[in-house]
Design a protein around this motif. Structure first.
Motif, mmCIF file in Angstrom:
data_model
loop_
_atom_site.group_PDB
_atom_site.id
_atom_site.type_symbol
_atom_site.label_atom_id
_atom_site.label_comp_id
_atom_site.label_asym_id
_atom_site.label_seq_id
_atom_site.Cartn_x
_atom_site.Cartn_y
_atom_site.Cartn_z
ATOM 1 N N ASP A 9 12.943 0.428 4.556
ATOM 2 C CA ASP A 9 12.518 -0.722 3.752
ATOM 3 C C ASP A 9 11.476 -1.564 4.477
ATOM 4 O OD1 ASP A 9 14.190 -0.024 1.674
ATOM 5 O OD2 ASP A 9 15.866 -1.195 2.447
ATOM 6 N N LEU A 10 10.451 -0.904 4.981
ATOM 7 C CA LEU A 10 9.398 -1.595 5.728
ATOM 8 C C LEU A 10 8.036 -1.371 5.083
ATOM 9 C CD1 LEU A 10 10.412 -0.719 9.387
ATOM 10 C CD2 LEU A 10 10.107 -3.040 8.531
ATOM 11 N N LEU A 11 7.204 -2.393 5.128
ATOM 12 C CA LEU A 11 5.797 -2.265 4.786
ATOM 13 C C LEU A 11 5.057 -2.081 6.103
ATOM 14 C CD1 LEU A 11 3.582 -2.392 2.621
ATOM 15 C CD2 LEU A 11 3.465 -4.854 3.004
ATOM 16 N N VAL A 12 4.493 -0.889 6.314
ATOM 17 C CA VAL A 12 3.965 -0.512 7.626
ATOM 18 C C VAL A 12 2.449 -0.354 7.576
ATOM 19 C CG1 VAL A 12 4.115 1.144 9.520
ATOM 20 C CG2 VAL A 12 6.117 0.701 8.087
ATOM 21 N N PRO A 13 1.682 -1.203 8.243
ATOM 22 C CA PRO A 13 0.240 -0.964 8.366
ATOM 23 C C PRO A 13 -0.005 0.208 9.316
ATOM 24 C CG PRO A 13 0.827 -3.263 8.838
ATOM 25 C CD PRO A 13 2.085 -2.475 8.869
ATOM 26 N N GLU A 14 -0.776 1.188 8.880
ATOM 27 C CA GLU A 14 -1.024 2.361 9.720
ATOM 28 C C GLU A 14 -1.700 1.982 11.035
ATOM 29 O OE1 GLU A 14 -2.917 5.976 8.680
ATOM 30 O OE2 GLU A 14 -1.677 6.259 6.900
ATOM 31 N N ILE A 15 -2.539 0.964 11.015
ATOM 32 C CA ILE A 15 -3.245 0.570 12.229
ATOM 33 C C ILE A 15 -2.271 0.143 13.311
ATOM 34 C CG2 ILE A 15 -3.579 -1.840 11.498
ATOM 35 C CD1 ILE A 15 -6.170 0.342 13.344
ATOM 36 N N LEU A 16 -1.178 -0.497 12.888
ATOM 37 C CA LEU A 16 -0.147 -0.922 13.824
ATOM 38 C C LEU A 16 0.700 0.263 14.284
ATOM 39 C CD1 LEU A 16 1.198 -3.333 15.242
ATOM 40 C CD2 LEU A 16 2.647 -3.601 13.224
ATOM 41 N N LEU A 17 1.010 1.151 13.343
ATOM 42 C CA LEU A 17 1.814 2.324 13.673
ATOM 43 C C LEU A 17 1.114 3.202 14.696
ATOM 44 C CD1 LEU A 17 4.319 4.074 13.087
ATOM 45 C CD2 LEU A 17 3.011 5.155 11.246
ATOM 46 N N ARG A 74 -5.540 2.569 6.976
ATOM 47 C CA ARG A 74 -5.795 3.752 7.805
ATOM 48 C C ARG A 74 -5.687 3.356 9.255
ATOM 49 N NH1 ARG A 74 -8.764 8.017 5.242
ATOM 50 N NH2 ARG A 74 -8.903 8.992 7.289
ATOM 51 N N GLY A 75 -4.987 4.169 10.019
ATOM 52 C CA GLY A 75 -4.841 3.895 11.444
ATOM 53 C C GLY A 75 -5.985 4.476 12.251
ATOM 54 N N ASN A 76 -6.185 3.937 13.444
ATOM 55 C CA ASN A 76 -7.186 4.474 14.367
ATOM 56 C C ASN A 76 -6.512 5.562 15.201
ATOM 57 O OD1 ASN A 76 -9.343 4.976 16.004
ATOM 58 N ND2 ASN A 76 -9.168 3.082 17.195
ATOM 59 N N TRP A 77 -6.377 6.738 14.600
ATOM 60 C CA TRP A 77 -5.632 7.811 15.251
ATOM 61 C C TRP A 77 -6.392 8.456 16.393
ATOM 62 C CZ3 TRP A 77 -0.769 7.531 14.307
ATOM 63 C CH2 TRP A 77 -0.317 7.041 13.077
ATOM 64 N N ALA A 78 -7.668 8.097 16.568
ATOM 65 C CA ALA A 78 -8.435 8.647 17.689
ATOM 66 C C ALA A 78 -7.796 8.287 19.020
ATOM 67 C CB ALA A 78 -9.879 8.134 17.636
ATOM 68 N N GLU A 79 -7.066 7.153 19.060
ATOM 69 C CA GLU A 79 -6.393 6.749 20.297
ATOM 70 C C GLU A 79 -5.266 7.701 20.678
ATOM 71 O OE1 GLU A 79 -5.046 2.760 19.934
ATOM 72 O OE2 GLU A 79 -7.035 1.943 19.502
ATOM 73 N N MET A 80 -4.833 8.543 19.725
ATOM 74 C CA MET A 80 -3.753 9.496 20.002
ATOM 75 C C MET A 80 -4.282 10.855 20.447
ATOM 76 S SD MET A 80 -0.658 8.313 19.604
ATOM 77 C CE MET A 80 0.313 9.771 19.210
ATOM 78 N N ALA A 81 -5.597 11.005 20.552
ATOM 79 C CA ALA A 81 -6.180 12.283 20.945
ATOM 80 C C ALA A 81 -5.649 12.715 22.307
ATOM 81 C CB ALA A 81 -7.701 12.189 20.966
ATOM 82 N N GLY A 82 -5.102 13.917 22.371
ATOM 83 C CA GLY A 82 -4.573 14.436 23.626
ATOM 84 C C GLY A 82 -3.239 13.847 24.037
#
Length: 432
Positions: free
Chosen positions: A87-95, A120-128
């Motif tokens: 039951d959460l409203l989740v901003p992808e940028i935060l996730l 939309r999240g900045n998923w580039a930070e998860m690269a590698g």
């Protein structure tokens, strides 16, 4: 800093509290706020932590810095293995920022229940970035379509390539892009039940190179209509062992020459509207569920089959189980079967579980005798004896099959009279 990150995931305006069950090592937090910060501390010894209720949109611009060495040590020492967000409203940028923290933990399972993902999240930070999470589950979630997000998958490929279980259920998913499947190089189980996948969406979802290690695929309760189309679409899954297509209304164009993956061991086609068991089936199949269909007869041979489920069909007779020499389980409840093939069943040394309640039994001596013999061996499970009723002959109609007399004298007088006559003849000869 560790507490602040965990708190952020369950934040609400109203004050909440965490409840820790020490026996079950389970902690549930509701509507946490900064005022109840100390409550979350008690969750640290738990192996399962749940966060329910929250509105994180106002923290979209929140920047989470990398943890300090002491925080990393604390994160690594936590016993938490599973985290549930509900039951959460989740901003992808935060996730996208928070997920990086899981690389310092021992969390193996992540669940999102009734959540809404925005932006939309900045998923580039998860690269590698590698994560210990092996199981990821979404149920009743709302998010942007997956199509067109190939770059996001690429950034997450290091983690997605090690994920073993993925479930996205009850979330109105209509398609899976090919690139997504290729990112899951080690995925063993994919559960897409209760979505809106149609026939046209299967081919791109299971394209060449997608899900190369997939063993279990659940597609029940979608919008699939073509038996042949499903078979054709899944031929490129070389390791598939368990397939569930139940509760789809499948149409079959006869004859079908499609070959299911030869690795398949479990096939669930229950409640699909089929009126025939379509062949060919994988030769190594061990479990076949065709219950809740419109079958009138079953005439197939599978020498490796161990479990056969045919309950709630329109069968007029039990299948010839000589075609299944390894059979252990046979379910025939709620058909139109008047008797069971006891002469065949007693020859199967592996057969242990027979369920055939709710059939209109012909309680002639042989009919009742076979059922009683199975019960005597302990093979009849749930439903015996109360759900085994006689339908004929008239003198036994309404009786429990268990109560029908089946002694030799009552059922086969010839078997008694013949030996007596022979004995009398011998006595007469001796006297003469």
């Amino acid at each position: 800093q560790v507490v602040a990150v965990l708190l952020l995931l369950g934040l609400l305006e109203a004050e909440g509290k965490c409840f820790f069950n020490r026996t079950q090592e389970h902690c549930v937090c509701y509507n946490l706020s900064q005022e109840s910060l100390g409550s979350i501390i008690q969750c640290f010894p738990a192996s399962v932590v749940e966060f329910w209720g929250g509105q994180l949109e106002r923290y979209s611009a929140f920047t989470i810095s990398d943890p300090s060495p002491s925080a990393i040590k604390t994160l690594g020492s936590l016993m938490i293995r599973k985290i549930v967000f509900g039951d959460l409203l989740v901003p992808e940028i935060l996730l996208a920022q928070v997920l990086r923290f899981f690389s310092y933990t021992q969390v193996q399972e992540l669940v999102f229940e009734s959540c809404v993902f925005k932006g939309r999240g900045n998923w580039a930070e998860m690269a590698g970035q590698d994560l210990p999470i092996l199981s990821l589950r979404f149920h009743n979630v709302t998010s942007a379509p997956l199509t067109g997000r190939e770059q996001d998958f690429s950034s997450l490929s290091s983690w997605l390539g090690t994920l073993q279980e993925l479930a996205v259920t009850g979330s109105h998913v209509t398609s899976l892009p090919c690139g997504l499947g290729r990112a899951f190089r080690a995925l063993h189980s994919l559960d897409m039940a209760q979505n809106s996948l149609g026939d046209e969406s299967l081919v791109p979802a299971f394209c060449e190179g997608a899900f190369p290690q997939l063993h279990v695929l659940r597609l029940q309760r979608n919008n699939l209509t073509s038996y042949h189309g499903a078979c054709e679409s899944l031929q490129l899954l070389p390791e598939l062992q368990h397939l569930d297509l139940s509760q789809n209304k499948l149409m079959a164009a006869l004859p079908s020459s499609c070959q299911w993956p030869v690795s398949l061991r479990i096939l669930n086609l229950s409640d699909t509207g089929l009126d025939e068991v379509l062949t060919p089936l994988p030769p190594g199949l061990e479990v076949l569920d065709m219950s809740c269909n419109h079958l009138r007869a079953v005439d197939i041979s599978l020498i490796s089959l161990k479990q056969l489920f045919l309950s709630q069909n329109m069968l007029q007779a039990a299948p010839s189980i000589r075609n299944y020499p390894m059979l252990e389980t046979l379910h025939l409840d709620n058909n139109s079967i008047p008797d069971l093939p006891w002469d065949e069943m007693k020859l199967l040394r592996h057969l242990q579980d027979v369920s055939a309640a709710g059939n209109p039994y012909n309680c002639s001596c042989s009919g009742a005798g076979g059922v009683q013999a199975l019960a005597g061996l302990g093979h009849l499970g749930q439903g015996w004896p109360q759900d085994y009723m006689c339908h004929s002959p008239p003198r036994y109609q309404g009786w429990l099959v268990r109560d029908v007399p089946v002694s030799v004298l009552q059922c086969n007088s010839a078997a008694v009279i013949a030996p007596v006559c022979v004995a009398l003849v011998l006595l007469c000869v001796a006297a003469a």
